[in-house]
Every structure is written in structure tokens, then in C-alpha cells.
Design an enzyme around this catalytic site. Structure first.
Site, short mmCIF file in Angstrom:
data_model
loop_
_atom_site.label_atom_id
_atom_site.label_comp_id
_atom_site.label_asym_id
_atom_site.label_seq_id
_atom_site.Cartn_x
_atom_site.Cartn_y
_atom_site.Cartn_z
N CYS A 66 5.54 12.63 -8.52
CA CYS A 66 5.05 13.76 -9.43
C CYS A 66 4.25 12.93 -10.49
O CYS A 66 4.66 11.82 -10.69
CB CYS A 66 5.96 14.58 -9.82
SG CYS A 66 4.99 15.47 -10.94
N HIS B 20 0.78 -1.53 0.19
CA HIS B 20 0.03 -0.34 0.54
C HIS B 20 0.37 1.39 -0.45
O HIS B 20 0.59 2.46 0.28
CB HIS B 20 -1.10 -0.21 1.18
CG HIS B 20 -1.72 -1.26 1.27
ND1 HIS B 20 -2.56 -1.62 1.62
CD2 HIS B 20 -2.31 -1.43 -0.22
CE1 HIS B 20 -3.33 -2.07 1.55
NE2 HIS B 20 -3.23 -3.01 0.98
N THR C 50 -3.36 -8.55 10.38
CA THR C 50 -4.34 -8.21 9.80
C THR C 50 -5.63 -8.76 10.11
O THR C 50 -5.78 -10.19 9.81
CB THR C 50 -3.49 -8.38 8.38
OG1 THR C 50 -4.49 -8.10 7.14
CG2 THR C 50 -3.57 -10.50 7.86
P1 NAD Z 1 -7.11 -3.36 10.61
O1 NAD Z 1 -7.20 -2.27 10.94
O2 NAD Z 1 -8.18 -3.89 9.84
O3 NAD Z 1 -6.64 -5.16 11.41
C1 NAD Z 1 -5.54 -5.49 11.94
C2 NAD Z 1 -5.52 -6.37 12.78
O4 NAD Z 1 -4.59 -6.10 14.06
C3 NAD Z 1 -6.57 -6.45 13.25
O5 NAD Z 1 -7.49 -7.69 13.39
C4 NAD Z 1 -6.24 -6.78 14.84
O6 NAD Z 1 -6.99 -7.89 15.85
C5 NAD Z 1 -4.88 -7.16 14.74
N1 NAD Z 1 -4.13 -6.15 16.12
C6 NAD Z 1 -4.19 -5.26 16.96
N2 NAD Z 1 -2.96 -5.90 17.57
C7 NAD Z 1 -2.46 -6.56 17.07
C8 NAD Z 1 -1.55 -7.04 18.21
N3 NAD Z 1 -0.61 -6.45 19.09
N4 NAD Z 1 -0.32 -8.27 17.53
C9 NAD Z 1 -0.70 -8.96 16.25
N5 NAD Z 1 -2.31 -8.60 15.60
C10 NAD Z 1 -2.39 -6.89 16.33
O7 NAD Z 1 -5.36 -3.72 9.52
P2 NAD Z 1 -4.84 -4.10 8.32
O8 NAD Z 1 -5.61 -5.76 7.88
O9 NAD Z 1 -3.88 -4.31 8.05
O10 NAD Z 1 -6.08 -3.60 7.18
C11 NAD Z 1 -5.68 -1.79 6.92
C12 NAD Z 1 -5.08 -1.28 6.16
O11 NAD Z 1 -4.64 0.09 6.41
C13 NAD Z 1 -4.21 -1.39 5.21
O12 NAD Z 1 -4.40 -1.45 4.14
C14 NAD Z 1 -2.44 -0.46 5.85
O13 NAD Z 1 -2.34 -0.02 4.75
C15 NAD Z 1 -4.07 0.55 6.06
N6 NAD Z 1 -3.06 1.08 7.65
C16 NAD Z 1 -1.67 0.91 7.75
C17 NAD Z 1 -1.14 1.77 8.69
C18 NAD Z 1 0.54 1.71 9.20
O14 NAD Z 1 1.48 1.44 8.22
N7 NAD Z 1 1.10 0.84 10.42
C19 NAD Z 1 -1.99 1.41 9.70
C20 NAD Z 1 -3.00 1.76 10.35
C21 NAD Z 1 -4.13 1.36 8.72
ZN ZN Z 2 7.01 16.58 -11.69
#
Ligand code: NAD
Ligand code: ZN
Length: 295
Positions: free
Chosen positions: A184, A176, A243
Site C-alpha cells: 500500500c 524487480h 538474461t
Molecule cells: P530478456 O527477456 O530480455 O532475455 C531473456 C534471455 O534469456 C535472452 O538472452 C535469451 O536468449 C535467454 N534464454 C531464452 N531461453 C533460455 C534458456 N532456456 N536458458 C537460458 N537462457 C535462455 O530477459 P531479462 O534479461 O531477464 O530482462 C527482462 C526483464 O523482464 C527483467 O526485468 C524481468 O524482471 C522481467 N521479466 C521477468 C519474467 C519472469 O519473472 N519469469 C518474465 C519476463 C520478464
Molecule cells: Zn494502506
């Protein structure tokens, strides 16, 4: 259960004293520390219960990592970690959904889609600058370091925070995009930028630079997706961490790995329990990863 105290070096000062029991007071810890460890373990192993014996508290693990359940890494040749927002949760980076989720607080239509950027690029860039600063205030945790320390592993992440790289992982596939790159869309220039503040908000050609992130409504980069899928198909051990499995096409990776013959594990305090996983470990990444492998 042997002895009242545990001396074994374990994460957060807790030792495994037996197959199903974790000692809550390692020899060096005070009673107060013991209770803090205890709280951490209860969070890591929801549903576990406590047992009091000889003035000490022990935790009965409902889903313990027994020594026979540990993974002997030398049995696998191509190990792949697939991570989501939960991987960074213990570092303090908010997850996407759920309690404290980023988009509960901010409206993505204002800050994280192409339309918002076209309407007010500077506002969107300043928002992402704040997200960068918040991430820089966090540190990779022990789980990130465990992954970075396994030679030859591949990492596919949905996270945009760069935590794996900061822990030392190389060649991370960022499905992502990343907070640490701008592009750009007029002249196709790509700029790496790792500071707290952006070095520049505009490209040399005069257009606004845009965070190189998959925003709501964006298509994923097909080259990155192809590379990720190839790695998923080639791996023989697939470990999904933190995830919710709701964002596609990433959500399809565990099933793809299984279809291609990999042994599939899920680590999540609230596991999806999907049929694609051979094994589910209900726990936090930072607590489980340091215990999981036999090197
Ligand atoms: P999500 O927020 O939908 O799910 C997070 C999952 O992590 C949940 O299932 C939860 O139970 C689990 N979780 C919580 N604490 C945990 C821990 N300590 N150890 C292991 N698991 C734990 O996240 P997703 O499935 O990654 O989808 C969200 C989207 O948002 C992605 O596309 C991502 O790019 C983006 N995002 C990224 C970040 C980042 O870069 N850190 C933060 C928020 C969202
Ligand atoms: Zn440019």
C-alpha cells in the site's frame, strides 16, 4: 566414442559418451524418445551437428561441457547465480522480449506502469492475477533445483515469478520485486499473497494494494540494489543465466563481478558474448546446469 549406447544418468536421458559427443539414444530409450532427446539437444547447443555411426545418431557438440570444463564447486567459496527471464523459459514462463515475449502481446502502458494503475487499479490487478495463475501452472525445472541444492549460494534474480523459491532457494534477492507481494503506497503496509487469486485488492486503510513489482518507469528499491551489489562484489564465482543484459542496473552486474575478481560465466542459448565473461556456455539452463558442476 565408446559403445553404441550410453548408460550414464544425464538430464533428459542423454549421456555424454565422450568429450565432444553426446549419445542420442541412452540404453533405456526408444528410437522415438531418442529423436526427442536429439531435438532437445539441438536446441540446447545451437550449431551442433549430427553424426550417424553404426545405426545410431550422435551429436557433435560445438560448445561441449568436457569433463575438464566442469566446475569444481569446492574451489569457490562464494558462488552467485544471477538470473533473468531465460531461467524460467523452460518452465514455460514467457520471456520478456523475443518470440512469445509478454510485452509483444500486452501493452505495458495499459497494464504495467504506475499511470495505468492510477487510472484503473482493478484492471491492472486482474492482469497481474492472470500472470500469477500462468506462473502457478508452471513448475521449476531441473536447473532451478540444481541451484537450490548447492549449499550457501546466493541468487539474484530479475524474475518476478518466485520459481527459485519454489525450487527451494532461500534468501533470493528479487531485484524487480515479486508477483507474490502487494503493497500500500498510502500507509506502507506490505502484504504477502501466494494464492491463485488475490485475497484482497484493498488495504485496511482503504487504498488499493499494488503489486510490489518494478514496473516500467519505476525506480528500483535502493536497499535491494545495494544488497545485490554487495553480493556481486563479494562473490568469487558469478554465473549469469538467461538474461539479455539490457535492463539496468542489473545489466552492469557481470562487469562489476569481474572487476571485483570473480570468475564469470554466462549460460544462454544466445550468449551476449560480453567481454566481462571468462567463459560462455551456449545452451539452455535446464540442460546445462545439471551437467556443469562437480560437487
Ligand atoms: P530478456 O527477456 O530480455 O532475455 C531473456 C534471455 O534469456 C535472452 O538472452 C535469451 O536468449 C535467454 N534464454 C531464452 N531461453 C533460455 C534458456 N532456456 N536458458 C537460458 N537462457 C535462455 O530477459 P531479462 O534479461 O531477464 O530482462 C527482462 C526483464 O523482464 C527483467 O526485468 C524481468 O524482471 C522481467 N521479466 C521477468 C519474467 C519472469 O519473472 N519469469 C518474465 C519476463 C520478464
Ligand atoms: Zn494502506
Amino acid at each position: 566414442m565408446q559403445g553404441a549406447w550410453c548408460d550414464s544418468p544425464a538430464p533428459r536421458g542423454i549421456g555424454f559418451c565422450g568429450d565432444r559427443t553426446a549419445c542420442l539414444r541412452p540404453a533405456s530409450a526408444s528410437k522415438k524418445q531418442g529423436f526427442l532427446y536429439f531435438a532437445a539437444w539441438l536446441r540446447a547447443y545451437p550449431g551442433s551437428s549430427t553424426v550417424s555411426r553404426r545405426n545410431s545418431l550422435y551429436l557433435e557438440l560445438t560448445n561441449p561441457l568436457k569433463s575438464m570444463d566442469r566446475i569444481t564447486l569446492s574451489q569457490y567459496r562464494r558462488i552467485l547465480f544471477f538470473t533473468g527471464a531465460g531461467m524460467s523459459a523452460e518452465s514455460g514462463v514467457p520471456t520478456y522480449r523475443g518470440k512469445g515475449g509478454v510485452w509483444k502481446e500486452y501493452d505495458y502502458e495499459e497494464y504495467a506502469c504506475q499511470k495505468a494503475f492510477d487510472r484503473n487499479p482493478e484492471k491492472v490487478l486482474r492482469f497481474h492475477e492472470l500472470r500469477r495463475q500462468a506462473v502457478l501452472d508452471c513448475l521449476p525445472h531441473e536447473g532451478h533445483r540444481v541451484i537450490a541444492g548447492i549449499p550457501g549460494v546466493k541468487v539474484i534474480t530479475q524474475n518476478i515469478d518466485g520459481m527459485h523459491q519454489r525450487a527451494g532457494s532461500e534468501g533470493v534477492i528479487e531485484l524487480h520485486g515479486t508477483l507474490w507481494r502487494l503493497r500500500c503506497d498510502r500507509c506502507r503496509t506490505v502484504v504477502e499473497d501466494h494464492g491463485k487469486s488475490y485475497e484482497t485488492l484493498k488495504c485496511a486503510c482503504g487504498a488499493w494494494l499494488r503489486p510490489d513489482i518494478i514496473w516500467f518507469g519505476d525506480m528500483l528499491d535502493p536497499v535491494v540494489v545495494r544488497k545485490a551489489k554487495r553480493s556481486v562484489e563479494e562473490c568469487d564465482l558469478f554465473i549469469s543465466i538467461g538474461t539479455s543484459g539490457t535492463v539496468w542496473p542489473a545489466a552492469g552486474f557481470p562487469a562489476l563481478a569481474r572487476e571485483w575478481g570473480a570468475y564469470c560465466i554466462e549460460i544462454n542459448p544466445e550468449p551476449s558474448g560480453g567481454r566481462e565473461y571468462h567463459r560462455t556456455i551456449a545452451g539452455n539452463a535446464g540442460a546445462v546446469l545439471p551437467e556443469l558442476f562437480i560437487f
